[in-house]
Design a protein around this motif. Structure first.
Motif, PDB file in Angstrom:
ATOM      1  N   HIS A   1      99.804  44.910  23.934  1.00 25.35           N
ATOM      2  CA  HIS A   1     100.364  45.663  25.126  1.00 25.35           C
ATOM      3  C   HIS A   1      99.592  46.708  25.471  1.00 25.35           C
ATOM      4  O   HIS A   1      99.806  47.574  26.408  1.00 25.35           O
ATOM      5  CB  HIS A   1     101.846  45.950  24.993  1.00 25.35           C
ATOM      6  CG  HIS A   1     102.525  44.461  24.724  1.00 25.35           C
ATOM      7  ND1 HIS A   1     102.685  43.648  25.866  1.00 25.35           N
ATOM      8  CD2 HIS A   1     103.337  44.130  23.728  1.00 25.35           C
ATOM      9  CE1 HIS A   1     103.589  42.531  25.416  1.00 25.35           C
ATOM     10  NE2 HIS A   1     103.764  42.708  23.942  1.00 25.35           N
ATOM     11  N   GLY A   2      98.940  47.241  24.522  1.00 26.29           N
ATOM     12  CA  GLY A   2      98.138  48.394  24.722  1.00 26.29           C
ATOM     13  C   GLY A   2      98.955  49.700  24.663  1.00 26.29           C
ATOM     14  O   GLY A   2      98.624  50.646  25.148  1.00 26.29           O
ATOM     15  N   GLU A   3     100.162  49.895  24.018  1.00 24.20           N
ATOM     16  CA  GLU A   3     100.896  51.102  24.015  1.00 24.20           C
ATOM     17  C   GLU A   3     101.935  50.744  22.811  1.00 24.20           C
ATOM     18  O   GLU A   3     101.946  49.791  22.154  1.00 24.20           O
ATOM     19  CB  GLU A   3     101.679  50.825  25.335  1.00 24.20           C
ATOM     20  CG  GLU A   3     102.646  49.835  25.507  1.00 24.20           C
ATOM     21  CD  GLU A   3     103.579  50.030  26.794  1.00 24.20           C
ATOM     22  OE1 GLU A   3     103.616  51.091  27.569  1.00 24.20           O
ATOM     23  OE2 GLU A   3     103.937  49.115  27.295  1.00 24.20           O
ATOM     24  N   ALA A   4     102.317  51.882  22.342  1.00 22.26           N
ATOM     25  CA  ALA A   4     103.188  51.860  21.089  1.00 22.26           C
ATOM     26  C   ALA A   4     104.646  52.311  21.448  1.00 22.26           C
ATOM     27  O   ALA A   4     104.911  53.038  22.314  1.00 22.26           O
ATOM     28  CB  ALA A   4     102.628  52.956  20.021  1.00 22.26           C
ATOM     29  N   ALA A   5     105.566  52.121  20.675  1.00 21.51           N
ATOM     30  CA  ALA A   5     107.007  52.218  20.831  1.00 21.51           C
ATOM     31  C   ALA A   5     107.259  53.646  20.355  1.00 21.51           C
ATOM     32  O   ALA A   5     108.113  54.274  20.777  1.00 21.51           O
ATOM     33  CB  ALA A   5     107.822  51.188  19.913  1.00 21.51           C
ATOM     34  N   TYR A   6     106.229  54.454  19.387  1.00 24.77           N
ATOM     35  CA  TYR A   6     106.609  55.399  18.862  1.00 24.77           C
ATOM     36  C   TYR A   6     105.187  56.553  18.875  1.00 24.77           C
ATOM     37  O   TYR A   6     104.002  55.708  18.799  1.00 24.77           O
ATOM     38  CB  TYR A   6     107.095  55.330  17.732  1.00 24.77           C
ATOM     39  CG  TYR A   6     108.556  54.872  17.494  1.00 24.77           C
ATOM     40  CD1 TYR A   6     109.477  55.239  17.868  1.00 24.77           C
ATOM     41  CD2 TYR A   6     108.226  53.437  16.865  1.00 24.77           C
ATOM     42  CE1 TYR A   6     110.839  54.466  17.661  1.00 24.77           C
ATOM     43  CE2 TYR A   6     109.607  52.740  16.824  1.00 24.77           C
ATOM     44  CZ  TYR A   6     110.646  53.291  17.114  1.00 24.77           C
ATOM     45  OH  TYR A   6     111.688  52.586  17.035  1.00 24.77           O
ATOM     46  N   HIS A   7     105.438  57.612  19.067  1.00 27.65           N
ATOM     47  CA  HIS A   7     104.120  58.374  18.955  1.00 27.65           C
ATOM     48  C   HIS A   7     104.456  59.589  17.788  1.00 27.65           C
ATOM     49  O   HIS A   7     105.487  60.024  17.940  1.00 27.65           O
ATOM     50  CB  HIS A   7     103.493  59.076  20.212  1.00 27.65           C
ATOM     51  CG  HIS A   7     103.116  58.118  21.259  1.00 27.65           C
ATOM     52  ND1 HIS A   7     102.114  57.426  21.253  1.00 27.65           N
ATOM     53  CD2 HIS A   7     104.115  57.499  22.445  1.00 27.65           C
ATOM     54  CE1 HIS A   7     102.247  56.585  22.101  1.00 27.65           C
ATOM     55  NE2 HIS A   7     103.463  56.595  22.833  1.00 27.65           N
ATOM     56  N   SER A   8     103.420  59.890  16.992  1.00 29.05           N
ATOM     57  CA  SER A   8     103.663  60.940  15.864  1.00 29.05           C
ATOM     58  C   SER A   8     103.504  62.301  16.506  1.00 29.05           C
ATOM     59  O   SER A   8     103.977  63.376  15.871  1.00 29.05           O
ATOM     60  CB  SER A   8     102.592  60.603  14.879  1.00 29.05           C
ATOM     61  OG  SER A   8     101.171  60.745  15.357  1.00 29.05           O
ATOM     62  N   SER A   9     102.876  62.384  17.716  1.00 29.78           N
ATOM     63  CA  SER A   9     102.845  63.833  18.207  1.00 29.78           C
ATOM     64  C   SER A   9     103.016  64.015  19.637  1.00 29.78           C
ATOM     65  O   SER A   9     103.276  62.800  20.317  1.00 29.78           O
ATOM     66  CB  SER A   9     101.515  64.473  18.090  1.00 29.78           C
ATOM     67  OG  SER A   9     100.675  63.656  18.367  1.00 29.78           O
TER      68      SER A   9
END
Length: 476
Positions: free
Chosen positions: A468-476
Motif C-alpha cells: 500500500h506504500g504507507e504505514a500504520a505508524y510513524h516513529s517521528s
C-alpha cells in the motif's frame, strides 16, 4: 496443475455454471407475472418501532466490521502489517455492499425455480421491483418491515462474513488476490449459503419451497452456519493453500497491540447485539431474548477461557479474554433467539475450552498457520453453537421452542433432541462441504490467475509498505 489443464478445467466450470444458472435466468424473465401474483396477497402492516430497531441493528452490524473486526484483527498482527488488515476489511465491506445490491440480494432471497434448494434467481437483480412501498415479512404473520431495511440488514451480514476469512492468511497474501477471491466467494459460496439456510416463504406462505438447509428443519437464528462455519472453513482452506508465514514458529509473531484488539473485541460485542437481536426482525420479546442471551453467553465464554488459561498456563491474558468473548459470540449466534439465558450461559462455558483446545493443541499438532485462529474460533465455535442450538431450543431446558407455522396459533413445538440435533448436524455438514470444496476451487482459480501470495521480500518488509506504500505508524 498446468495452465493448459487449468484452462480446460476452468472452461468446464464456466459451462457448468452457465447450465446451473440458466433456469434462474429463465425465472427472472417470468418475474413480472409472479410479482403481480404476490401483489394480490393480504396486506402487511409495518410498525415504525420495528423499522427503527432494524435500521439501528444494521448500523450496529456495520460497526462490528468497520471498525470492530478491522481493529480486532489489526491489533493481532505485527505492526508492519496493521494497515494491510485494515485495508482488506475496509475494502471488502465496500466491494461486497455493491455486489449485494447488484445481484447478491436476489441470489440469496428470491425463488430460484428449479435451483431453489441451492440458490435464488435474478428477479431482483439491481433491486428491480424494490421501492419505498415494498415490504419484507418478518416472523409474525402479516407483520413486515420495508424491504429496503431488510436488504440493508442482510447486506451487513454479507460484508462481515468474507472479512472474517482474511484473518486466517493475514500477513502474507496479495491485496488483489483477496479482493478477487472475495468477489468469487460471495457469489458462489455466501449467497447460496444464505439462500439455503434462510430462504422460505414466510409466515403467510410457509408451505412454499425453501432453501435446502431450511428444509432439513435446521434452525440458525443469526448465522452460525451462514457466517461463522462458512467463513471458518474457508479460512482454514485458505491458510493451508496460501502456506505458512515466512519464519513461522522460528520468529516472534506476537500481536503488536492488544489495546487495539481489546477495542475491536469490545466493538464486536456491542455490535453483535444488532447482529443477533436484529435477526428477530421485530422489536419484541424475542429480540429481548436474543439480546440477553448474547450478553450472558459472551460473558460466560470470556470467563471460561480465562479459567482454562489460568489452569494450563498459570496466567489469564487479555488475548484469552478477547478470544473467549468472540467464541461466545460465535456460539450463541445460531441459538440467540431459541435458547434460554441459563442455557446460553452453559453454551458459553462449554465453547471456550473446546476452541482453546483447537487453537493451542490441534493447530500445533497439524502445523497449519491460521494466523488469527479463524478456524479454531469461528468454525469450531460455530459448530458447537449450531449443534447446541438443537438441544437448548427445547422448552424443557428453558428454550423458546420452534414455531410450528402449520398450527392455527403458530404454537411453539420441539421435535425432540435426536431429531433436531440430526437436522442441525446435516446443516453443519452441508456448510462444511459447500464452503470447503467450493473455497478450495476458488483459491486455486485466484492463484492461477494472479497468484495468492506476496514475495518473501515483500512479506519481510511488511504488507503496509510493500502493498500500500504507507504505514500504520510513524516513529517521528
Amino acid at each position: 496443475m498446468s495452465i493448459s489443464k487449468f484452462s480446460s478445467t476452468f472452461a468446464r466450470l464456466c459451462a457448468a455454471s452457465a447450465a446451473l444458472l440458466a433456469p434462474a435466468v429463465a425465472f427472472a424473465q417470468e418475474a413480472a407475472p409472479a410479482a403481480a401474483t404476490a401483489a394480490a396477497a393480504p396486506a402487511f402492516t409495518m410498525d415504525k418501532g420495528d423499522n427503527t430497531w432494524m435500521l439501528v441493528s444494521s448500523a450496529l452490524v456495520l460497526l462490528m466490521t468497520i471498525p470492530g473486526l478491522a481493529l480486532f484483527y489489526g491489533g493481532l498482527v505485527r505492526a508492519k502489517n496493521m494497515l494491510s488488515v485494515l485495508m482488506q476489511v475496509f475494502m471488502i465491506t465496500a466491494v461486497v455492499a455493491l455486489i449485494w445490491v447488484t445481484y447478491g440480494y436476489s441470489l440469496a432471497f428470491t425463488d430460484g425455480g428449479s435451483l431453489n434448494s441451492f440458490v435464488g434467481g435474478f428477479s431482483k437483480a439491481f433491486l428491480a421491483g424494490v421501492n419505498t412501498s415494498s415490504l419484507a415479512e418478518t416472523f409474525s404473520k402479516g407483520v413486515a418491515i420495508p424491504e429496503y431495511t431488510f436488504i440493508v440488514f442482510q447486506m451487513t451480514f454479507a460484508c462481515i462474513t468474507p472479512g472474517l476469512i482474511v484473518g486466517a492468511f493475514a500477513e502474507r497474501v496479495k491485496f488483489s488476490a483477496v479482493m478477487l477471491f472475495v468477489v468469487l466467494w460471495v457469489t458462489f459460496i455466501y449467497f447460496p449459503m444464505a439462500h439455503m439456510v434462510w430462504f422460505w416463504g414466510g409466515p403467510s406462505s410457509y408451505t412454499s419451497p425453501a432453501g435446502l438447509i431450511f428444509s432439513y428443519g435446521a434452525i440458525d437464528f443469526a448465522g452460525g452456519t451462514v457466517v461463522h462455519i462458512n467463513a471458518g472453513i474457508a479460512g482454514l482452506i485458505g491458510a493451508i493453500m496460501v502456506g505458512k508465514r515466512t519464519g513461522y514458529k522460528k520468529e516472534i509473531m506476537a500481536p503488536h497491540s492488544m489495546t487495539l484488539t481489546m477495542v475491536g473485541a469490545s466493538l464486536l460485542w456491542v455490535g453483535w447485539f444488532g447482529f443477533n437481536a436484529g435477526s428477530n426482525l421485530e422489536a419484541n420479546a424475542y429480540a429481548s431474548l436474543a439480546f440477553i442471551n448474547t450478553f450472558v453467553a459472551t460473558a460466560a465464554a470470556a470467563v471460561s477461557w480465562c479459567i482454562v488459561e489460568t489452569l494450563t498456563r498459570g496466567k489469564a491474558s487479555m488475548l484469552g479474554g478477547a478470544s473467549g468473548a468472540v467464541a461466545g459470540l460465535v456460539a450463541i449466534t445460531p441459538a440467540a433467539g431459541f435458547a434460554g439465558p441459563m442455557g446460553s450461559i452453559v453454551l458459553g462455558l462449554i465453547v471456550s475450552p473446546i476452541c482453546y483446545f483447537f487453537v493451542s493443541v490441534v493447530k500445533n499438532k497439524f502445523n497449519y498457520d491460521d494466523s488469527l485462529d479463524v478456524f479454531g474460533v469461528h468454525c469450531v465455535g460455530g459448530i458447537i453453537g449450531a449443534l447446541g442450538t438443537g438441544i437448548l431450543v427445547n422448552p424443557a431446558l428453558g428454550g423458546a421452542g420452534i414455531v410450528d407455522y402449520s398450527t392455527a396459533d403458530f404454537a411453539a413445538s420441539y421435535a425432540g433432541t435426536a431429531t433436531q440435533v440430526l437436522a442441525q448436524a446435516k446443516g453443519v455438514l452441508t456448510t462444511l462441504l459447500w464452503s470447503g470444496i467450493g473455497s478450495a476451487i476458488l483459491y486455486k482459480i485466484v492463484d492461477v490467475v494472479i497468484g495468492l501470495r506476496v514475495t518473501v521480500e515483500a512479506e519481510r518488509e511488511g504488507l503496509d509498505l510493500s502493498t500500500h506504500g504507507e504505514a500504520a505508524y510513524h516513529s517521528s
